[in-house]
Motif scaffolding. Structure first.
Motif, PDB file in Angstrom:
ATOM      1  N   GLY A 372      -9.259   5.956  10.590  1.00  0.00           N
ATOM      2  CA  GLY A 372      -8.398   4.775  10.575  1.00  0.00           C
ATOM      3  C   GLY A 372      -8.441   4.009   9.275  1.00  0.00           C
ATOM      4  O   GLY A 372      -7.480   3.308   8.933  1.00  0.00           O
ATOM      5  N   ASP A 373      -9.537   4.123   8.526  1.00  0.00           N
ATOM      6  CA  ASP A 373      -9.603   3.423   7.244  1.00  0.00           C
ATOM      7  C   ASP A 373      -8.668   4.060   6.226  1.00  0.00           C
ATOM      8  O   ASP A 373      -8.291   3.417   5.240  1.00  0.00           O
ATOM      9  N   GLU A 374      -8.290   5.316   6.461  1.00  0.00           N
ATOM     10  CA  GLU A 374      -7.302   5.939   5.583  1.00  0.00           C
ATOM     11  C   GLU A 374      -5.916   5.342   5.797  1.00  0.00           C
ATOM     12  O   GLU A 374      -4.997   5.599   5.006  1.00  0.00           O
ATOM     13  N   LEU A 375      -5.771   4.526   6.849  1.00  0.00           N
ATOM     14  CA  LEU A 375      -4.507   3.815   7.114  1.00  0.00           C
ATOM     15  C   LEU A 375      -4.605   2.332   6.765  1.00  0.00           C
ATOM     16  O   LEU A 375      -3.582   1.650   6.707  1.00  0.00           O
ATOM     17  N   GLY A 376      -5.833   1.853   6.586  1.00  0.00           N
ATOM     18  CA  GLY A 376      -6.019   0.410   6.421  1.00  0.00           C
ATOM     19  C   GLY A 376      -6.059  -0.318   7.753  1.00  0.00           C
ATOM     20  O   GLY A 376      -5.637  -1.481   7.847  1.00  0.00           O
ATOM     21  N   MET A 377      -6.546   0.340   8.809  1.00  0.00           N
ATOM     22  CA  MET A 377      -6.680  -0.342  10.093  1.00  0.00           C
ATOM     23  C   MET A 377      -7.659  -1.514   9.967  1.00  0.00           C
ATOM     24  O   MET A 377      -8.623  -1.447   9.206  1.00  0.00           O
ATOM     25  N   LYS A 378      -7.393  -2.597  10.714  1.00  0.00           N
ATOM     26  CA  LYS A 378      -8.208  -3.807  10.580  1.00  0.00           C
ATOM     27  C   LYS A 378      -8.798  -4.227  11.925  1.00  0.00           C
ATOM     28  O   LYS A 378      -8.497  -3.650  12.967  1.00  0.00           O
ATOM     29  N   LYS A 450       2.607  -1.132  15.253  1.00  0.00           N
ATOM     30  CA  LYS A 450       3.999  -0.763  14.987  1.00  0.00           C
ATOM     31  C   LYS A 450       4.281  -0.660  13.493  1.00  0.00           C
ATOM     32  O   LYS A 450       5.203   0.054  13.076  1.00  0.00           O
ATOM     33  N   GLU A 451       3.484  -1.362  12.697  1.00  0.00           N
ATOM     34  CA  GLU A 451       3.631  -1.276  11.245  1.00  0.00           C
ATOM     35  C   GLU A 451       2.573  -0.371  10.623  1.00  0.00           C
ATOM     36  O   GLU A 451       2.842   0.337   9.645  1.00  0.00           O
ATOM     37  N   VAL A 452       1.364  -0.398  11.185  1.00  0.00           N
ATOM     38  CA  VAL A 452       0.242   0.357  10.615  1.00  0.00           C
ATOM     39  C   VAL A 452       0.001   1.590  11.477  1.00  0.00           C
ATOM     40  O   VAL A 452      -0.650   1.520  12.515  1.00  0.00           O
ATOM     41  N   ASN A 453       0.537   2.722  11.051  1.00  0.00           N
ATOM     42  CA  ASN A 453       0.352   3.956  11.814  1.00  0.00           C
ATOM     43  C   ASN A 453       0.591   5.169  10.916  1.00  0.00           C
ATOM     44  O   ASN A 453       1.168   5.054   9.833  1.00  0.00           O
ATOM     45  N   VAL A 454       0.133   6.312  11.380  1.00  0.00           N
ATOM     46  CA  VAL A 454       0.227   7.545  10.596  1.00  0.00           C
ATOM     47  C   VAL A 454       1.677   7.907  10.311  1.00  0.00           C
ATOM     48  O   VAL A 454       2.044   8.228   9.167  1.00  0.00           O
ATOM     49  N   ALA A 455       2.515   7.881  11.327  1.00  0.00           N
ATOM     50  CA  ALA A 455       3.903   8.327  11.157  1.00  0.00           C
ATOM     51  C   ALA A 455       4.619   7.533  10.077  1.00  0.00           C
ATOM     52  O   ALA A 455       5.357   8.093   9.256  1.00  0.00           O
ATOM     53  N   ALA A 456       4.427   6.219  10.083  1.00  0.00           N
ATOM     54  CA  ALA A 456       5.085   5.373   9.089  1.00  0.00           C
ATOM     55  C   ALA A 456       4.566   5.661   7.685  1.00  0.00           C
ATOM     56  O   ALA A 456       5.320   5.609   6.704  1.00  0.00           O
ATOM     57  N   GLN A 457       3.271   5.970   7.561  1.00  0.00           N
ATOM     58  CA  GLN A 457       2.679   6.147   6.244  1.00  0.00           C
ATOM     59  C   GLN A 457       2.866   7.547   5.685  1.00  0.00           C
ATOM     60  O   GLN A 457       2.823   7.744   4.465  1.00  0.00           O
ATOM     61  N   GLU A 458       3.063   8.521   6.558  1.00  0.00           N
ATOM     62  CA  GLU A 458       3.291   9.893   6.081  1.00  0.00           C
ATOM     63  C   GLU A 458       4.474   9.964   5.127  1.00  0.00           C
ATOM     64  O   GLU A 458       4.452  10.703   4.139  1.00  0.00           O
ATOM     65  N   THR A 459       5.526   9.212   5.422  1.00  0.00           N
ATOM     66  CA  THR A 459       6.770   9.312   4.659  1.00  0.00           C
ATOM     67  C   THR A 459       6.846   8.314   3.506  1.00  0.00           C
ATOM     68  O   THR A 459       7.844   8.286   2.794  1.00  0.00           O
ATOM     69  N   CYS A 460       5.792   7.529   3.341  1.00  0.00           N
ATOM     70  CA  CYS A 460       5.777   6.521   2.273  1.00  0.00           C
ATOM     71  C   CYS A 460       4.853   6.995   1.156  1.00  0.00           C
ATOM     72  O   CYS A 460       3.631   7.062   1.340  1.00  0.00           O
ATOM     73  N   PRO A 461       5.381   7.329  -0.010  1.00  0.00           N
ATOM     74  CA  PRO A 461       4.559   7.908  -1.087  1.00  0.00           C
ATOM     75  C   PRO A 461       3.393   7.030  -1.513  1.00  0.00           C
ATOM     76  O   PRO A 461       2.332   7.550  -1.883  1.00  0.00           O
ATOM     77  N   ASP A 462       3.567   5.708  -1.474  1.00  0.00           N
ATOM     78  CA  ASP A 462       2.491   4.822  -1.948  1.00  0.00           C
ATOM     79  C   ASP A 462       1.754   4.131  -0.802  1.00  0.00           C
ATOM     80  O   ASP A 462       1.199   3.058  -0.956  1.00  0.00           O
ATOM     81  N   SER A 463       1.739   4.764   0.367  1.00  0.00           N
ATOM     82  CA  SER A 463       1.026   4.212   1.509  1.00  0.00           C
ATOM     83  C   SER A 463      -0.480   4.324   1.304  1.00  0.00           C
ATOM     84  O   SER A 463      -0.964   5.058   0.430  1.00  0.00           O
ATOM     85  N   VAL A 464      -1.246   3.608   2.121  1.00  0.00           N
ATOM     86  CA  VAL A 464      -2.704   3.713   2.090  1.00  0.00           C
ATOM     87  C   VAL A 464      -3.119   5.155   2.371  1.00  0.00           C
ATOM     88  O   VAL A 464      -4.022   5.702   1.725  1.00  0.00           O
ATOM     89  N   LEU A 465      -2.448   5.790   3.318  1.00  0.00           N
ATOM     90  CA  LEU A 465      -2.764   7.170   3.695  1.00  0.00           C
ATOM     91  C   LEU A 465      -2.592   8.127   2.523  1.00  0.00           C
ATOM     92  O   LEU A 465      -3.481   8.932   2.227  1.00  0.00           O
ATOM     93  N   ASN A 466      -1.463   8.065   1.858  1.00  0.00           N
ATOM     94  CA  ASN A 466      -1.229   9.003   0.770  1.00  0.00           C
ATOM     95  C   ASN A 466      -2.070   8.676  -0.464  1.00  0.00           C
ATOM     96  O   ASN A 466      -2.432   9.583  -1.226  1.00  0.00           O
ATOM     97  N   HIS A 467      -2.417   7.426  -0.629  1.00  0.00           N
ATOM     98  CA  HIS A 467      -3.352   7.074  -1.700  1.00  0.00           C
ATOM     99  C   HIS A 467      -4.738   7.642  -1.404  1.00  0.00           C
ATOM    100  O   HIS A 467      -5.431   8.146  -2.301  1.00  0.00           O
ATOM    101  N   PHE A 468      -5.138   7.609  -0.139  1.00  0.00           N
ATOM    102  CA  PHE A 468      -6.413   8.200   0.259  1.00  0.00           C
ATOM    103  C   PHE A 468      -6.434   9.693  -0.076  1.00  0.00           C
ATOM    104  O   PHE A 468      -7.434  10.222  -0.594  1.00  0.00           O
ATOM    105  N   ARG A 469      -5.353  10.379   0.220  1.00  0.00           N
ATOM    106  CA  ARG A 469      -5.271  11.811  -0.078  1.00  0.00           C
ATOM    107  C   ARG A 469      -5.375  12.076  -1.580  1.00  0.00           C
ATOM    108  O   ARG A 469      -5.996  13.054  -2.017  1.00  0.00           O
ATOM    109  N   GLN A 470      -4.760  11.215  -2.383  1.00  0.00           N
ATOM    110  CA  GLN A 470      -4.873  11.358  -3.838  1.00  0.00           C
ATOM    111  C   GLN A 470      -6.323  11.203  -4.292  1.00  0.00           C
ATOM    112  O   GLN A 470      -6.803  11.927  -5.175  1.00  0.00           O
TER     113      GLN A 470
END
Length: 561
Positions: A372-378, A450-470
């Motif tokens: 969840g920290d790869e999404l920025g869950m709080k 509804k705003e912080v989730n995997v599906a929403a971040q997968e398609t966003c190049p500069d999301s927390v998730l994709n930054h984690f992958r980088q």
């Protein structure tokens, strides 16, 4: 302590990026509101996509769940809620097929009081299993005080009328402590370890391991003892026979396989920590210290950036020549990373989550990244005791009430620091229950799903998730971030944590802003010419050799030329 250049020696376990999964909260495959092993299996490709190289899963052994699986009733059986052994076999094969190591939580300071060993032990003073646990005959008077983390009164001795004796429990009364001074107990534990290694387990996270050895005469504590972190660790941990037991474990199990073991807890000094993992000790491989997540003393005395820098730098300095440490900012026992060390407001949650992940994945030591920290869950910030599921919260509340404490202040601190903050369900998408389950989850879902989730971040190049992958890719492909030496830069800067990583001719510089305003950092002379290897913003502003960092900006630079 004599030092040797062993911490730079290459070992596969030093190079891992470990992803921690709390299975009850990861993904529910069968609609009962509880995550399970098949849920992990369904998400194997997602886990692989993160770029992590190992996974540690919290306990899934058979358990009555007094402490969410840390009270084990059968070490060779899977908890019904999580599945069965076929599911485990499929899961570990799935990890290995994807070149991901598997780390098992080994909980052997205590068992459940529903384990057959304890049932036998409490049945009679003359039972063969009596000495599997610590018993104190009532006719000898009440034993000297010992602290319990989860007891309503903080007392680790529980009276049992059946045999007119007290048994010891450093945690819940339903978690009686095993007697490691009994060689039969140790033999049982080594057999359990062999059982799981032969099933493919690559490593063990040893729960509460600094507590396994006790002075079984249980002498009184010295005058002035208090139930604070320092005294509890000093007087309950690192018992007289601990190292004998660990060396025996190494000889009987660890040395026979290509596995590693990490100890939760490392005593009360650097000497204690080194005694567990320095290579010439033939004991464990890695320490998992808590000082980094224990900075600050509650909402009335929060930590500062200076505190944060100091604790991580002193541990790194102590282990720069020998031994090896873990790097983590969150797990199942502490609040969410961005709420604790960043800024979880809507404005800064994304930037500060990326910044903290940058710290984890560029520091020296093996990083442990919590799901969840790869999404920025709080944090979820529960407000009423009825919302909590954790035994530590529930019994801590009862204890505070009985002591007449300020309950408003207690609840404020509990809302922020509770372990339940890190145990809310993984947020997969914006459907009901965050896509975690088709039924009501065992614990509430954070309402920001509804705003912080995997599906929403997968398609966003500069999301927390994709930054984690980088970041995971950056660490995996650049040994300087694993084996390079660490050195603070401008250590007194009140807004920026900066450090270099150096390996052979490579010099990298990491700049981490910990404030919600712009900050200025003077680049050192050897970094006036650089390449940007990582950045959580789209630009880096440089003027006359000074970097002007935005709020919570994190940049990774490599020396050019």
């Amino acid at each position: 302590m004599a030092k040797s250049k062993t911490s730079s020696s290459k070992k596969w376990w030093k190079e891992q990026i470990i992803y921690q999964i709390y299975p009850r909260s990861f993904f529910d495959s069968d609609g009962d509101g509880i995550g399970d092993l098949k849920g992990i299996i369904e998400k194997l490709d997602y886990i692989k996509s993160l770029g992590v190289t190992a996974v540690w899963v919290n306990p899934f052994y058979a358990s009555p769940n007094d402490d969410n699986g840390y009270d084990i009733s059968d070490y060779r059986k899977i908890m019904d809620e999580f599945g069965n052994m076929d599911d485990f076999n499929e899961m570990i094969k799935g990890f290995h097929d994807r070149d991901i190591k598997f780390v098992m939580d080994l909980v052997v300071n205590h068992t459940s009081d529903e384990h057959e060993w304890f049932k036998q032990s409490r049945s009679s003073r003359y039972n063969l299993y009596r000495d599997y646990y610590h018993w104190w005959p009532a006719e000898n008077g009440k034993p000297n005080y010992r602290f319990s983390y989860f007891d309503e009164k903080g007392d680790a001795w529980k009276y049992d009328a059946h045999t007119d004796a007290y048994y010891l429990h450093y945690f819940s009364a339903k978690q009686p402590d095993l007697n490691w001074e009994n060689p039969e107990v140790r033999r049982e534990i080594y057999d359990i370890m062999h059982f799981w290694v032969k099933k493919g387990v690559d490593g063990f996270r040893l729960d509460a391991f600094q507590f396994i050895s006790k002075d079984t005469s249980f002498p009184p504590f010295p005058k002035g003892y208090q139930n604070n972190v320092v005294d509890v660790i000093k007087h309950h941990g690192m018992g007289p026979t601990l190292h004998d037991h660990i060396r025996e474990m190494n000889k009987e199990v660890l040395s026979k396989y290509e596995v590693f073991a990490v100890s939760e807890g490392v005593g009360s000094s650097f000497e204690d920590a080194h005694s567990l993992v320095d290579e010439d000790r033939n004991e464990l491989q890695m320490v998992y210290h808590f000082e980094g997540v224990e900075v600050g003393n509650g909402l009335d005395d929060p930590h500062t950036l200076a505190d944060f820098k100091q604790v991580h730098s002193k541990w790194e300095a102590s282990f720069k020549d020998n031994g090896w440490i873990s790097i983590f900012l969150a797990n199942h026992d502490v609040p969410r990373m961005v709420s604790r060390f960043g800024n979880d407001s809507d404005e800064f949650r994304v930037a500060s989550s990326k910044m903290l992940n940058t710290f984890l994945l560029t520091m020296r030591g093996t990083p442990y990244c919590y799901f969840g920290d790869e999404l920025g869950m709080k944090n979820i910030y529960f407000q009423h005791i009825s919302e909590y599921q954790d035994i530590a919260a529930k019994n801590g509340y009862k204890k505070a009430l009985s002591e007449g404490r300020d309950m408003k202040k207690f609840m404020q601190n509990l809302s922020f620091y509770s372990r339940d903050n890190s145990r809310t369900p993984m947020q997969w998408d914006n459907s009901e229950h965050a896509g975690f389950s088709s039924d009501l989850p065992w614990i509430a879902v954070n309402q920001d799903y509804k705003e912080v989730n995997v599906a929403a971040q997968e398609t966003c190049p500069d999301s927390v998730l994709n930054h984690f992958r980088q970041l995971t890719s950056l660490r995996t492909n650049n040994p300087v971030l694993i084996y390079g030496t660490y050195q603070q830069v401008d250590k007194d800067n009140p807004e920026v944590y900066a450090y270099s990583r150096t390996l052979d001719s490579q010099v990298w510089l990491v700049l981490l802003s910990f404030v919600e305003t712009d900050s200025i950092f003077q680049l050192p002379d050897n970094m006036q010419s650089f390449e940007i290897q990582g950045n959580n913003y789209s630009e880096l502003r440089i003027n006359d050799g000074r970097a002007k960092l935005k709020a919570y900006q994190a940049v990774v630079l490599s020396q050019k030329g």
